[in-house]
Every structure is written in C-alpha cells, then in structure tokens.
Write an enzyme that holds these catalytic residues in place. Sequence first.
Site, short mmCIF file in Angstrom:
data_model
loop_
_atom_site.label_atom_id
_atom_site.label_comp_id
_atom_site.label_asym_id
_atom_site.label_seq_id
_atom_site.Cartn_x
_atom_site.Cartn_y
_atom_site.Cartn_z
N ALA A 67 24.52 106.46 -21.90
CA ALA A 67 23.46 107.04 -21.10
C ALA A 67 22.75 105.87 -20.42
CB ALA A 67 22.51 107.80 -22.00
N GLY A 113 26.49 107.46 -24.97
CA GLY A 113 26.60 108.73 -24.27
C GLY A 113 27.94 108.91 -23.58
N GLU A 116 30.09 110.15 -26.23
CA GLU A 116 29.71 111.54 -26.49
C GLU A 116 30.29 112.48 -25.44
OE1 GLU A 116 25.38 110.51 -26.91
OE2 GLU A 116 25.56 111.90 -28.59
N GLU A 136 23.96 102.84 -30.20
CA GLU A 136 22.58 103.35 -30.17
C GLU A 136 21.67 102.69 -31.20
OE1 GLU A 136 25.22 105.25 -29.67
OE2 GLU A 136 24.78 106.78 -28.16
N1 COA Z 1 22.58 101.84 -18.97
C1 COA Z 1 22.14 101.22 -17.87
N2 COA Z 1 22.77 100.19 -17.29
C2 COA Z 1 23.91 99.76 -17.85
C3 COA Z 1 24.42 100.36 -19.01
C4 COA Z 1 23.71 101.45 -19.58
N3 COA Z 1 24.15 102.08 -20.66
N4 COA Z 1 25.56 99.71 -19.35
C5 COA Z 1 25.75 98.76 -18.43
N5 COA Z 1 24.76 98.78 -17.52
C6 COA Z 1 24.59 97.91 -16.36
C7 COA Z 1 24.08 96.54 -16.75
O1 COA Z 1 22.67 96.55 -16.91
C8 COA Z 1 24.52 95.70 -15.58
O2 COA Z 1 23.64 95.91 -14.52
P1 COA Z 1 23.14 94.66 -13.60
O3 COA Z 1 24.41 94.14 -12.98
O4 COA Z 1 22.19 95.28 -12.65
O5 COA Z 1 22.54 93.69 -14.55
C9 COA Z 1 25.84 96.34 -15.19
O6 COA Z 1 25.83 97.64 -15.77
C10 COA Z 1 27.04 95.60 -15.71
O7 COA Z 1 26.88 95.43 -17.11
P2 COA Z 1 26.99 94.02 -17.85
O8 COA Z 1 26.23 94.13 -19.14
O9 COA Z 1 26.58 92.91 -16.93
O10 COA Z 1 28.56 93.95 -18.10
P3 COA Z 1 29.31 93.15 -19.24
O11 COA Z 1 30.74 93.23 -18.89
O12 COA Z 1 28.70 91.84 -19.49
O13 COA Z 1 29.06 94.03 -20.58
C11 COA Z 1 28.87 96.06 -21.87
C12 COA Z 1 29.57 95.32 -20.71
C13 COA Z 1 29.38 97.50 -21.86
C14 COA Z 1 29.22 95.38 -23.20
C15 COA Z 1 27.35 96.03 -21.66
O14 COA Z 1 27.05 96.46 -20.34
C16 COA Z 1 26.58 96.93 -22.60
O15 COA Z 1 26.41 96.58 -23.77
N6 COA Z 1 26.04 98.08 -22.08
C17 COA Z 1 25.21 98.97 -22.82
C18 COA Z 1 26.02 99.79 -23.78
C19 COA Z 1 25.12 100.70 -24.59
O16 COA Z 1 24.30 100.27 -25.37
N7 COA Z 1 25.32 102.00 -24.40
C20 COA Z 1 24.65 103.00 -25.16
C21 COA Z 1 23.51 103.54 -24.42
S1 COA Z 1 23.02 105.07 -25.19
#
Ligand code: COA
Length: 249
Positions: A67, A113, A116, A136
């Site tokens: 999400a 999400g 999910e 989460e």
């Molecule tokens: N919500 C909002 N933005 C998100 C996102 C999320 N769940 N997941 C990724 N993004 C965004 C990042 O903020 C980043 O934006 P920016 O370029 O403006 O900074 C962009 O997507 C790319 O992500 P980034 O983290 O730079 O890529 P990465 O390859 O280094 O890492 C992940 C990939 C998936 C490991 C990392 O993005 C992550 O941990 N995301 C969150 C996952 C999460 O906690 N999801 C559960 C939410 S309920």
Amino acid sequence: MTREDAVQAEQSNGILVLTVSRPQALNALNRRILAELRSRLLQAERDDAVRVTVITGEGGKAFAAGADIGEFMDLADEQAGREYARHGQEIFAMIASLTKPVIAAINGYALGGGLELALACDIRCASERATFGFPEATLGILPGFGGIERAARLIGRSASLQLMLTGMPIDAAEALRLGLVDRVVAHDGLMREVLALAARMAEQPPAALAAIKECLGRGMEAEAALFGRLVVSDEARSRCRAFLEKRRR
Ligand code: COA
C-alpha cells in the site's frame, strides 16, 4: 489507454489484463489505483466478453510494493485508519468473491498490500525474480487488507506468522515451497505462461467456473445443489453428449 492511467486494461480473446501502472513508486497501491482496480473488476464481472482476468504490475521490478506508505501519514486519527483498512478490505473481498477467475501474474516485488492483492486472486504465478513479504510490522503496523486471514488459510498459521512477525522477504522458490504461489517461471516467460493458463480457463463454460468458485467454503450441500443445476443445463448436456458421441465413433 493513456500514460496517466493508474490501471491499464487490455482485452483479447476473453482475457482481460489489468496492469497496475505506477512504476516510479514500484506500483504502490494508492487510493486512485485501488479505486480503478475496483471499478475495472466490477465492470469485468458484468461484461460477458470477459472470461478471465489477469492482474500484473508495470515494469520489470514490481507487482506492487505495498500500500502507499505516504498515504498512511494522511490518516489523521484512529477512525480514519480503520476506515482506510475497511475500504481496502472491501475491495479485496470483492476481488476474492468474483465469479470469474482472477490470476495474479507476479512479476517482481509483492510486498505488504501488494501481496494481499495477490492473495485475493484465485491463482498466483510468479517470475523467478519475484520477492514476497509482509514488511508491515517493521513499519509498526499490520497487514490490514484481509491478508492476515488469507495468508494463514493458504499457507498455515505458523508459516504466515513467520513472514509477518519478522517482516523478512522471501524469494520465489521459497514462496513456491510454502504454497504462497502456485507456479514459478522464468521472468520473460511469465505472461506467456499466465495467458496460456487463462486461455484454458476461458474455454470452459462460465457457469461451471462460477459454480466451482461458489462452492469453496460453502460445504457439500452447496456442491450438490450447484451440481444439480449445472448437470441439466443445455451447456453441460451438449458437452457431455459431444463427449459420448465422439467415443462411439
Ligand atoms: N509506498 C510508497 N512508495 C513506495 C513504496 C510504498 N509501499 N514502495 C516503494 N515506494 C517508492 C519509494 O519511496 C521510491 O520512491 P522515490 O524514488 O520517490 O524515492 C520508489 O518507490 C522506488 O523505491 P526504492 O525504495 O528506491 O527502490 P529499491 O529498489 O531501493 O527498494 C523495496 C525496493 C521494495 C525494497 C523498497 O522500495 C521498499 O522497502 N518498499 C516498501 C515496502 C513496504 O514496506 N511495503 C509495505 C507497505 S504496507
């Protein structure tokens, strides 16, 4: 289909492919994407030309990385947080209750999400590059779109708790071993594999597919009732007759 579309839709031969399209945020599910998924799936349910739906994510990196974490910060109080989760739960419950098959084509990150969403689909096929997890708890929250129950039902209580209590990601091979996904294929072959599976389902009579899905969780009584309804239908009669006549020749 425009660049700004949050969910792109392409339809051919009875198969609707919905692509979550927000690659700059790894297809994180914001309110707009959730609303579009909802309306496109409800439309597909009503449209006789759609037999099977596939959900995937744009780009080679993510199905959906959760999400939208940014939107959590806009939730002003407990009530707003509860309503946000209820809204997501309702959309994912709607997906799980569709009469037509829905296949998740997991082309990359399926986290929080995003996982999910995959769990609300009927079948999950993944690229060997996909990554799964419930991060989460690391954010101090929980999977609030129905994922806790769905994951436990699919892979068992302890396997799902292990994912949720640690927040640690797993790869596609491990997801397959746990039963979190049904198939894992080479990254470049994912859509081919999913479309072949969808095409096979699209050949079956929609009434039979809907009845099979309807029976799940409803017990043997429902199974007998729906069997009775189908077996006397024109569709079943003509398919069974065709089978018997071919055997006789
Ligand atoms: N919500 C909002 N933005 C998100 C996102 C999320 N769940 N997941 C990724 N993004 C965004 C990042 O903020 C980043 O934006 P920016 O370029 O403006 O900074 C962009 O997507 C790319 O992500 P980034 O983290 O730079 O890529 P990465 O390859 O280094 O890492 C992940 C990939 C998936 C490991 C990392 O993005 C992550 O941990 N995301 C969150 C996952 C999460 O906690 N999801 C559960 C939410 S309920």
